[in-house]
Design an enzyme around this catalytic site. Structure first.
Site, PDB file in Angstrom:
ATOM      1  N   GLY A   1      24.031  20.274  91.219  1.00  0.00           N
ATOM      2  CA  GLY A   1      23.085  20.929  91.805  1.00  0.00           C
ATOM      3  C   GLY A   1      22.874  22.941  91.744  1.00  0.00           C
TER       4      GLY A   1
ATOM      5  CE1 TYR B   1      28.148  25.623  89.279  1.00  0.00           C
ATOM      6  CE2 TYR B   1      28.934  24.634  87.356  1.00  0.00           C
ATOM      7  CZ  TYR B   1      29.525  25.833  87.494  1.00  0.00           C
ATOM      8  OH  TYR B   1      31.161  26.724  88.577  1.00  0.00           O
TER       9      TYR B   1
ATOM     10  CG  ASP C   1      30.204  13.525 103.078  1.00  0.00           C
ATOM     11  OD1 ASP C   1      31.083  13.752 102.375  1.00  0.00           O
ATOM     12  OD2 ASP C   1      30.910  13.476 104.234  1.00  0.00           O
ATOM     13  CB  ILE C   2      31.657  12.601  97.954  1.00  0.00           C
ATOM     14  CG1 ILE C   2      32.966  11.665  96.020  1.00  0.00           C
ATOM     15  CG2 ILE C   2      32.300  13.848  98.116  1.00  0.00           C
ATOM     16  CD1 ILE C   2      32.440  12.019  95.103  1.00  0.00           C
TER      17      ILE C   2
ATOM     18  CG  ASP D   1      34.782  23.487  94.798  1.00  0.00           C
ATOM     19  OD1 ASP D   1      36.010  22.669  95.277  1.00  0.00           O
ATOM     20  OD2 ASP D   1      35.148  24.649  93.919  1.00  0.00           O
TER      21      ASP D   1
ATOM     22  CB  SER E   1      26.597  20.125  85.900  1.00  0.00           C
ATOM     23  OG  SER E   1      28.022  21.132  85.389  1.00  0.00           O
TER      24      SER E   1
ATOM     25  N   GLY F   1      28.653  23.614  97.975  1.00  0.00           N
ATOM     26  CA  GLY F   1      28.486  22.299  97.753  1.00  0.00           C
ATOM     27  C   GLY F   1      29.380  21.096  98.168  1.00  0.00           C
TER      28      GLY F   1
END
Length: 175
Positions: free
Chosen positions: A121, A123, A12-13, A36, A119, A34
């Site tokens: 996910g 995207y 987890d970021i 974001d 990008s 996601g």
């Protein structure tokens, strides 16, 4: 040398103990799904309020905010390209995301930074192709600048983690 400065983890970021985390944002910078959405939820409403003042962000560019309730002091928001088959400068735009994030990190004296798989996910950017771009851009940055001591690629899925390890071995960053 690079091997000690680059890491790949599955996790987890939002819980990374680094100077800055990178947010794979949308053009509004006001949260989404996601990574974001997770970053905005973990940082708290102050992040949203600061992002409102930034007037969005162009695809391929990046902007920086405070980290608020996150362990990271900074969040670098970047807008990756939506995959449209590869004929709409997607590779160049994704490479620009990594370059701009690293430039902002350098400018703000950030020594440790964590990236998601930008990008890949919703995207739809092909994971292996995106991974090669990410690792290549970090290596290019380090050829001309050593201010960033540690880069961590934080993979949300086992598949992404395994892809990063595979690509890094192919490129010669890891054994």
């Amino acid at each position: 040398m690079e091997q000690n400065r680059i890491a790949v983890i599955e996790g987890d970021i939002t819980i990374q103990q680094v100077d800055a985390i990178v947010n794979a944002a949308n053009n509004s910078l006001l949260g989404g799904g996601g990574v974001d959405g997770a970053i905005h939820r973990a940082a708290g409403s102050e992040l949203y309020e600061e992002c409102k003042k930034l007037n969005g962000c162009e695809t391929g560019d990046a902007k920086i905010t405070k980290g608020y309730k996150l362990p990271a002091k900074w969040v670098i928001h970047t807008v990756g390209p939506i995959w449209q088959g590869g004929n709409y400068k997607e590779d160049e735009l994704l490479a620009s995301c990594y370059r701009r994030c690293l430039e902002l990190a350098e400018k703000n004296n950030i020594r440790t930074i964590a990236f998601p798989a930008i990008s890949t996910g919703v995207y739809g950017f092909p994971l292996e192709r995106a991974t090669k771009i990410a690792v290549t851009e970090v290596r290019k940055f380090w050829q001309r600048n050593t201010s960033i001591e540690q880069v961590t690629f934080v993979c949300f899925s086992k598949a992404a983690y395994e892809c990063y390890l595979k690509v890094m071995k192919e490129i010669g960053v890891m054994n």
